[in-house]
Scaffold this motif. Structure first.
Motif, PDB file in Angstrom:
ATOM      1  N   GLY A   9     -10.825   3.796  15.614  1.00 57.69           N
ATOM      2  CA  GLY A   9     -10.223   3.441  16.687  1.00 57.69           C
ATOM      3  C   GLY A   9      -9.795   1.948  16.056  1.00 57.69           C
ATOM      4  O   GLY A   9      -9.830   1.556  15.219  1.00 57.69           O
ATOM      5  N   TYR A  10      -8.370   1.288  17.409  1.00 57.90           N
ATOM      6  CA  TYR A  10      -8.386  -0.209  17.379  1.00 57.90           C
ATOM      7  C   TYR A  10      -8.647  -1.073  18.124  1.00 57.90           C
ATOM      8  O   TYR A  10      -7.350  -0.629  19.199  1.00 57.90           O
ATOM      9  CB  TYR A  10      -6.994   0.417  16.893  1.00 57.90           C
ATOM     10  N   LEU A  11      -8.609  -1.642  18.289  1.00 57.57           N
ATOM     11  CA  LEU A  11      -9.682  -2.513  19.522  1.00 57.57           C
ATOM     12  C   LEU A  11      -8.210  -3.488  19.515  1.00 57.57           C
ATOM     13  O   LEU A  11      -8.096  -3.847  19.164  1.00 57.57           O
ATOM     14  CB  LEU A  11     -11.093  -2.842  19.767  1.00 57.57           C
ATOM     15  N   PRO A  12      -7.911  -3.573  20.552  1.00 55.46           N
ATOM     16  CA  PRO A  12      -7.446  -5.258  21.629  1.00 55.46           C
ATOM     17  C   PRO A  12      -8.069  -6.415  21.067  1.00 55.46           C
ATOM     18  O   PRO A  12      -9.368  -6.314  20.655  1.00 55.46           O
ATOM     19  CB  PRO A  12      -6.807  -5.079  22.605  1.00 55.46           C
ATOM     20  N   TYR A  13      -6.819  -7.605  20.221  1.00 51.23           N
ATOM     21  CA  TYR A  13      -8.105  -8.898  19.826  1.00 51.23           C
ATOM     22  C   TYR A  13      -9.318  -8.730  20.806  1.00 51.23           C
ATOM     23  O   TYR A  13     -10.035  -9.665  20.093  1.00 51.23           O
ATOM     24  CB  TYR A  13      -6.753 -10.009  19.632  1.00 51.23           C
ATOM     25  N   GLY A  14      -8.740  -8.996  22.083  1.00 50.70           N
ATOM     26  CA  GLY A  14     -10.218 -10.112  23.157  1.00 50.70           C
ATOM     27  C   GLY A  14     -10.866  -9.330  23.048  1.00 50.70           C
ATOM     28  O   GLY A  14     -12.011  -9.071  22.650  1.00 50.70           O
ATOM     29  N   ALA A  15     -10.895  -7.345  22.744  1.00 53.88           N
ATOM     30  CA  ALA A  15     -11.581  -6.927  22.962  1.00 53.88           C
ATOM     31  C   ALA A  15     -12.465  -7.143  21.320  1.00 53.88           C
ATOM     32  O   ALA A  15     -13.939  -6.309  21.339  1.00 53.88           O
ATOM     33  CB  ALA A  15     -11.838  -5.118  23.191  1.00 53.88           C
ATOM     34  N   SER A  16     -12.152  -6.965  20.516  1.00 54.79           N
ATOM     35  CA  SER A  16     -13.368  -6.662  19.692  1.00 54.79           C
ATOM     36  C   SER A  16     -13.306  -7.615  19.025  1.00 54.79           C
ATOM     37  O   SER A  16     -14.625  -8.219  18.243  1.00 54.79           O
ATOM     38  CB  SER A  16     -11.792  -7.232  17.716  1.00 54.79           C
ATOM     39  N   ARG A  17     -12.782  -9.439  19.168  1.00 61.85           N
ATOM     40  CA  ARG A  17     -13.405 -10.578  19.797  1.00 61.85           C
ATOM     41  C   ARG A  17     -14.743 -10.563  20.593  1.00 61.85           C
ATOM     42  O   ARG A  17     -16.032 -11.180  20.007  1.00 61.85           O
ATOM     43  CB  ARG A  17     -12.564 -11.914  20.047  1.00 61.85           C
ATOM     44  N   ALA A  18     -14.692 -10.492  21.385  1.00 62.92           N
ATOM     45  CA  ALA A  18     -15.959  -9.854  22.301  1.00 62.92           C
ATOM     46  C   ALA A  18     -17.168  -9.293  21.780  1.00 62.92           C
ATOM     47  O   ALA A  18     -18.650  -9.685  21.720  1.00 62.92           O
ATOM     48  CB  ALA A  18     -15.690  -9.460  23.771  1.00 62.92           C
ATOM     49  N   GLU A  19     -16.699  -7.913  21.417  1.00 60.11           N
ATOM     50  CA  GLU A  19     -17.782  -7.600  20.517  1.00 60.11           C
ATOM     51  C   GLU A  19     -18.189  -8.501  19.485  1.00 60.11           C
ATOM     52  O   GLU A  19     -19.569  -8.512  18.856  1.00 60.11           O
ATOM     53  CB  GLU A  19     -16.820  -6.487  19.298  1.00 60.11           C
TER      54      GLU A  19
END
Length: 438
Positions: A113-123
Motif C-alpha cells: 500500500g501507499y498511503l497519502p502523506y496526511g494518512a501516513s502522518r496520522a498513523e
C-alpha cells in the motif's frame, strides 16, 4: 532497512487496550511495586524518521534514528542503561502514490500500500501517542524526549500537540522533557521574542510557541512557514523551551512562502485521507513495471494536455487506464489512487490559478527572491503553474538533506556544531538534569 534520505518537502500496535487491562490487574506489574518501578526508565526517547525511512512492519525496538549521521537515540540509550529507553515509530512514512517515484527503498523494505502523506502522518501520531500512553500507564514518572525529521517532524510535532491538548492519557506537558522538530513541514512563522536555552543557544519564539534555533547558515524569512502550513496557534504554548525547531532557510519542506501554490498543494495532501485504493496499491507504486507501461501508453495524450495547459481531463484519463487488461488488483489500485491525488492537486491548482488570474499584482505575500531563487507558482495555465512548482521544489530539494554528519554534503551547523550532534548533546544535558548523572 537501509538508511536513506528522501524528500517530503506517514503499524505494529504496541499499545493494545488488552495489555493495559492486564497490566492494571497484575499486581507484580503495577507502578507501585518494586518490580515495576525498577523496570521503568527515567526517560524514553521517541524517534520518527522521515519519508520512506520506516514502515508499519518495523520493530519499534530497532532504533535506527534518522537517515544519516548520529543515531542519538541509540547512543543515549546505551550511555544511560536502565535509565533511558528508546522507541522508533513504525509508521508508513509514505507520501502518496504520486510521490512513490522518489522512494529508493527495495520492495522488501516496503509495506503493502501507499498511503497519502496526511494518512501516513496520522498513523505515526496514533502509534506514538498510544506508545506514550501505554508506557505512562506503567511508569507514571517517565519523561519523554521526542524527535522527528521531515515527515517524522510532522509526526513528532502533532504528537506533542496532542499531549498539550490533554488527549494522551497519563502524559502531560510536564512529561515532555524536550522535542526536536527537524525540517518540520508544520513549522509556524517566527515571532519577535528571543529565548535563551540552558545550553547557551539563542532561539526565537515562533507563533505557535516552539523555539526556533537558527542555523549558522541562516534563518528563514520571518513570515515563511512549513510546506503543510502551521499548527493551531496554541500548539506548543504550554511547553516553554521544550519544543525546538530547526530549519534551513532554503529547505522547501519547512521554509515556504505562505499562501503560495506549493503550500496549498502540501496542505491539501496533508489533509487527504487514505482510501481502499491507497491501501491496496502495489508496493512499487509508480515504479511498478506494468504501471509504468500504462503511463507510457497514455504519455502522448498526457503530454498534449499539459502542453495545451489543460489539466482537468488528466485524472480521468489515468483512472480509465486502470481498466486496461493485464493488470493485477494492486496495479489497478495504484492507478486509481494516483487519479484521486491528481484530482486533488488539480483542484487546488485550478483555484489558485483563477485567484491569481482575477487579481492585479500580488494576491498573496511576495516570494523572497534570494531564498526561493525561482518562482514557485508562475505560469499562464494550471499545468504550467504545476510544472513550475515541480521544477522549483526539485531544485531546492538538496537543501533538505545536510542536517547530518554523513549527509553527503557539507552539513549545517549550530554554533559550529553539526545539527545532529547538537541535538544529541542537548538531549544528553536534559537527561542528566533528570537523572542527576554527570
Amino acid at each position: 532497512m537501509k538508511k536513506r534520505t528522501a524528500f517530503t518537502a506517514v503499524n505494529s500496535a504496541v499499545a493494545l487496550m488488552a495489555s493495559l487491562v492486564a497490566v492494571a490487574q497484575a499486581e507484580p506489574e503495577t507502578p507501585d511495586t518494586p518490580e515495576a518501578a525498577s523496570a521503568c526508565p527515567a526517560v524514553n526517547i521517541v524517534v520518527a524518521a522521515g519519508s520512506f525511512e520506516s514502515t508499519a512492519n518495523d520493530s519499534p525496538e530497532d532504533i535506527r534514528g534518522f537517515a544519516h549521521g548520529v543515531n542519538f537515540a541509540a547512543e543515549l540509550q546505551n550511555a544511560f542503561p536502565r535509565q533511558v529507553t528508546a522507541w522508533q515509530v513504525p509508521y508508513p512514512s509514505s507520501v502518496s502514490v504520486l510521490g512513490s517515484a522518489l522512494d529508493a527503498r527495495t520492495l522488501e523494505e516496503r509495506a503493502h500500500g501507499y498511503l497519502p502523506y496526511g494518512a501516513s502522518r496520522a498513523e505515526g501520531v496514533r502509534m506514538a501517542t498510544e506508545h506514550m500512553a501505554e508506557l505512562a500507564a506503567r511508569c507514571p514518572d517517565v519523561k519523554f524526549l521526542v524527535a522527528g525529521y521531515s515527515q517524522g517532524a510532522s509526526v513528532a510535532g502533532d504528537t506533542v500537540t496532542a499531549v498539550g491538548r490533554g488527549t494522551v492519557p497519563g502524559v502531560t506537558s510536564d512529561s515532555i522533557l524536550g522535542t526536536y522538530l527537524l525540517a518540520d513541514p508544520g513549522r509556524s512563522p517566527l515571532g519577535t521574542e528571543t529565548v535563551s536555552l540552558a545550553n547557551g543557544a539563542e532561539g526565537i519564539r515562533s507563533v505557535t510557541g516552539e523555539v526556533f534555533i537558527p542555523l549558522d547558515q541562516g534563518t528563514p524569512p520571518a513570515h515563511y512557514e512549513g510546506l503543510t502550513g502551521p499548527r493551531a496557534s496554541t500548539a506548543f504554548t504550554s511547553f516553554g523551551d521544550r519544543v525546538l525547531s530547526i530549519c534551513h532557510p532554503s529547505d522547501p519542506a519547512c521554509s515556504t512562502a505562505p499562501g503560495r501554490l506549493p503550500q496549498r498543494v502540501g496542505d491539501a495532501l496533508n489533509e487527504l485521507e487514505k482510501s481502499p485504493d491507497h491501501e491496496q496499491a502495489v508496493k512499487a507504486g509508480l515504479t511498478d513495471p506494468k504501471v509504468l507501461g500504462v503511463m507510457f501508453l497514455i504519455s502522448l495524450p498526457l503530454f498534449v494536455l499539459m502542453l495545451l495547459g489543460i489539466f482537468s481531463p488528466i485524472p480521468k484519463l489515468v483512472a480509465s487506464a486502470a481498466g486496461l487488461s493485464g493488470l493485477n488488483d494492486g496495479q489497478r489500485a495504484a492507478l486509481r489512487a494516483l487519479a484521486t491525488e491528481l484530482s486533488v492537486v488539480g483542484g487546488v491548482t485550478q483555484a489558485f490559478h483563477q485567484e491569481q488570474s482575477s487579481k492585479a499584482g500580488e494576491a498573496v505575500s511576495p516570494i523572497v527572491w534570494d531564498v526561493d531563487k525561482l518562482s514557485t507558482d508562475a505560469g499562464s495555465s494550471q499545468s504550467s503553474r504545476l510544472s513550475s512548482v515541480a521544477v522549483s521544489q526539485l531544485l531546492k530539494g538538496h537543501h533538505h538533506v545536510p542536517y547530518f554528519t554523513q549527509g553527503g554534503q557539507k552539513p549545517y551547523t549550530i554554533g559550529g556544531k553539526v545539527v545532529d550532534q547538537w541535538i544529541h548533546d542537548d538531549m544528553q544535558a536534559r537527561i542528566e538534569a533528570v537523572t542527576q548523572q554527570p
